[in-house]
Design an enzyme around this catalytic site. Structure first.
Site, PDB file in Angstrom:
ATOM      1  N   ASP A  32       0.864  -1.186   0.000  1.00 32.32           N
ATOM      2  CA  ASP A  32       0.000   0.000   0.000  1.00 32.32           C
ATOM      3  C   ASP A  32       0.899   1.235   0.000  1.00 32.32           C
ATOM      4  O   ASP A  32       1.951   1.231   0.650  1.00 32.32           O
ATOM      5  CB  ASP A  32      -0.894   0.008   1.254  1.00 32.32           C
ATOM      6  CG  ASP A  32      -2.158   0.818   1.073  1.00 32.32           C
ATOM      7  OD1 ASP A  32      -2.044   2.017   0.722  1.00 32.32           O
ATOM      8  OD2 ASP A  32      -3.262   0.282   1.301  1.00 32.32           O
ATOM      9  N   SER A  76      -6.907   0.813  -4.940  1.00 30.17           N
ATOM     10  CA  SER A  76      -7.607   1.851  -5.687  1.00 30.17           C
ATOM     11  C   SER A  76      -8.377   2.724  -4.724  1.00 30.17           C
ATOM     12  O   SER A  76      -9.003   2.203  -3.785  1.00 30.17           O
ATOM     13  CB  SER A  76      -8.585   1.245  -6.695  1.00 30.17           C
ATOM     14  OG  SER A  76      -9.353   2.258  -7.317  1.00 30.17           O
ATOM     15  N   LYS A 106       2.246 -12.853 -14.511  1.00 29.22           N
ATOM     16  CA  LYS A 106       2.769 -13.637 -15.638  1.00 29.22           C
ATOM     17  C   LYS A 106       4.168 -14.159 -15.332  1.00 29.22           C
ATOM     18  O   LYS A 106       4.486 -15.335 -15.564  1.00 29.22           O
ATOM     19  CB  LYS A 106       2.780 -12.775 -16.898  1.00 29.22           C
ATOM     20  CG  LYS A 106       3.251 -13.478 -18.163  1.00 29.22           C
ATOM     21  CD  LYS A 106       3.046 -12.560 -19.371  1.00 29.22           C
ATOM     22  CE  LYS A 106       3.545 -13.222 -20.659  1.00 29.22           C
ATOM     23  NZ  LYS A 106       5.010 -13.233 -20.753  1.00 29.22           N
ATOM     24  N   TYR A 146     -13.089   6.914 -11.921  1.00 29.69           N
ATOM     25  CA  TYR A 146     -13.159   5.627 -11.224  1.00 29.69           C
ATOM     26  C   TYR A 146     -13.820   4.569 -12.095  1.00 29.69           C
ATOM     27  O   TYR A 146     -13.291   3.464 -12.271  1.00 29.69           O
ATOM     28  CB  TYR A 146     -13.933   5.796  -9.919  1.00 29.69           C
ATOM     29  CG  TYR A 146     -14.024   4.538  -9.080  1.00 29.69           C
ATOM     30  CD1 TYR A 146     -12.900   3.983  -8.491  1.00 29.69           C
ATOM     31  CD2 TYR A 146     -15.253   3.914  -8.861  1.00 29.69           C
ATOM     32  CE1 TYR A 146     -12.983   2.836  -7.712  1.00 29.69           C
ATOM     33  CE2 TYR A 146     -15.356   2.784  -8.075  1.00 29.69           C
ATOM     34  CZ  TYR A 146     -14.217   2.247  -7.501  1.00 29.69           C
ATOM     35  OH  TYR A 146     -14.307   1.113  -6.733  1.00 29.69           O
ATOM     36  N   THR A 176     -20.483  -2.281   0.133  1.00 28.08           N
ATOM     37  CA  THR A 176     -20.043  -3.112   1.254  1.00 28.08           C
ATOM     38  C   THR A 176     -19.787  -2.212   2.464  1.00 28.08           C
ATOM     39  O   THR A 176     -19.372  -1.071   2.316  1.00 28.08           O
ATOM     40  CB  THR A 176     -18.769  -3.875   0.888  1.00 28.08           C
ATOM     41  OG1 THR A 176     -19.019  -4.658  -0.287  1.00 28.08           O
ATOM     42  CG2 THR A 176     -18.335  -4.802   2.010  1.00 28.08           C
ATOM     43  N   ARG A 187     -19.217   7.903   1.360  1.00 31.32           N
ATOM     44  CA  ARG A 187     -20.171   6.832   1.105  1.00 31.32           C
ATOM     45  C   ARG A 187     -21.346   6.932   2.066  1.00 31.32           C
ATOM     46  O   ARG A 187     -21.203   7.373   3.199  1.00 31.32           O
ATOM     47  CB  ARG A 187     -19.464   5.480   1.178  1.00 31.32           C
ATOM     48  CG  ARG A 187     -18.623   5.237  -0.065  1.00 31.32           C
ATOM     49  CD  ARG A 187     -17.917   3.909  -0.039  1.00 31.32           C
ATOM     50  NE  ARG A 187     -16.640   4.001   0.635  1.00 31.32           N
ATOM     51  CZ  ARG A 187     -15.690   3.065   0.555  1.00 31.32           C
ATOM     52  NH1 ARG A 187     -15.907   1.984  -0.161  1.00 31.32           N
ATOM     53  NH2 ARG A 187     -14.559   3.217   1.195  1.00 31.32           N
TER      54      ARG A 187
END
Length: 327
Positions: A32, A76, A106, A146, A176, A187
């Site tokens: 982070d 994000s 990968k 976003y 959530t 939110r």
């Protein structure tokens, strides 16, 4: 011991994922850059010998030594206030960051799960939203940085899966909630609880007829864990289909908190989705998953968490234009 890299690990969902994978016996590498994350969310893991933290921006080159079995990309910004403050970083972590991590997957022959979102559906013209719905998104609106970052993230992930054979999984996360959410991040659930705890009137946008479907964090983490270990590469909705209007939800919060504040009404934010409800038929059939925690139970736990915050945390305002960007 299997090793998992979790990006965005100091955030709300990332920190809960760290807990889950440590519980399952994994060695967890948490990454982070703390642009929106908080070390307090993973402070309790500091002494665990199977946990390490790396302060790094995944939009920059990632050089990680040793084997790697899984990557979970949750790095994000995830609130409208963040989109306003750091729109370029939001776009970069969804594009450059995802590209860097897919390259790492990968190289390490690791399976990678990306955290997509119900916001890829925009203001939906189909209800409830199924994974086959392409969405109704404004790419240049305030949410575009976003929404389009996540849509690109899905596209490049599928390209690496199709053309490079990388094992990938895509989870589309619906609203959530739970402990470790940022109280004033824009939110709707923490906004209502924060206003109630501060003794403020509760703000409803429009007439409150827009709907949301709230999933408790423990249920979401279980769905993500099952999807990672499944054999299904296409997107899967994970969320709680128990839909409620914002006005009715506001009244639930007032009852829960025992406050007597008024409800005040303001104009709707630009491109605010009017309906949000997941169709979870795929999650049920492919993963054997469905939410277990009802809203009353989950809200009680979440409210107790917010009540435990310090006055400084309770009164912190993350952006002066907060009201315009409530999700």
């Amino acid at each position: 011991m299997k090793r998992v890299l979790i990006t965005g690990a100091a955030g709300f969902l990332g920190s809960h994922l760290c807990d889950r994978f440590l519980k399952e016996g994994y060695y967890v590498i948490a990454m982070d850059n703390l642009i929106t994350g908080d070390l307090k969310n993973i402070e309790h893991l500091k002494g665990d010998e199977n946990f390490e933290f790396i302060n790094h921006d995944v939009s920059e080159h990632i050089d990680l030594e040793g084997d790697l079995d899984y990557i979970l990309h949750f790095a994000s910004p995830a609130s409208p206030i963040d989109y306003l403050k750091i729109p370029i970083q939001t776009l970069k972590v969804g594009s450059l960051g995802t590209h860097n991590l897919l390259g790492l997957a990968k190289a390490k022959n690791a399976r990678m799960l990306i955290a997509s979102t119900s916001e890829v559906y925009g203001d939906p013209l189909v209800h409830p939203q199924t994974e086959e719905y392409y969405g109704n998104v404004n790419p240049i609106g305030p949410r575009g940085v976003y929404d389009e970052a996540k849509r690109f993230q899905e596209a490049i992930t599928m390209a690496y899966h199709t053309y490079h054979g990388v094992e990938t999984r895509i989870v589309r996360i619906f609203n959530t909630y739970g402990p470790r959410m940022r109280l004033n991040d824009g939110r709707v659930l923490p906004a209502f609880i924060g206003q109630a705890l501060r003794g403020e009137d509760l703000t409803v946008f429009g007439e409150g007829n827009q709907t949301r479907s709230f999933c408790y964090v423990d249920d979401l983490i279980e769905g993500i864990y099952r999807l990672l270990l499944s054999d299904y590469a296409l997107p899967v909705n994970i969320g709680n289909p128990d839909e409620i209007t914002i006005l009715d939800f506001c009244k639930e919060i007032i009852k829960l908190t025992g406050t007597d504040q008024k409800i005040i009404y303001k104009d709707l934010p630009v491109n605010d989705p009017m309906q949000r409800q997941p169709n979870i038929d795929k999650a049920r059939s492919i993963l054997g998953w469905e939410p277990k925690v009802n809203r009353a139970e989950g809200l009680k736990i979440t409210y107790e968490y917010f009540k435990s915050l310090s006055p400084e945390q309770l009164n912190k305002v993350e952006h002066k234009n907060f009201d315009e960007y409530v999700k």
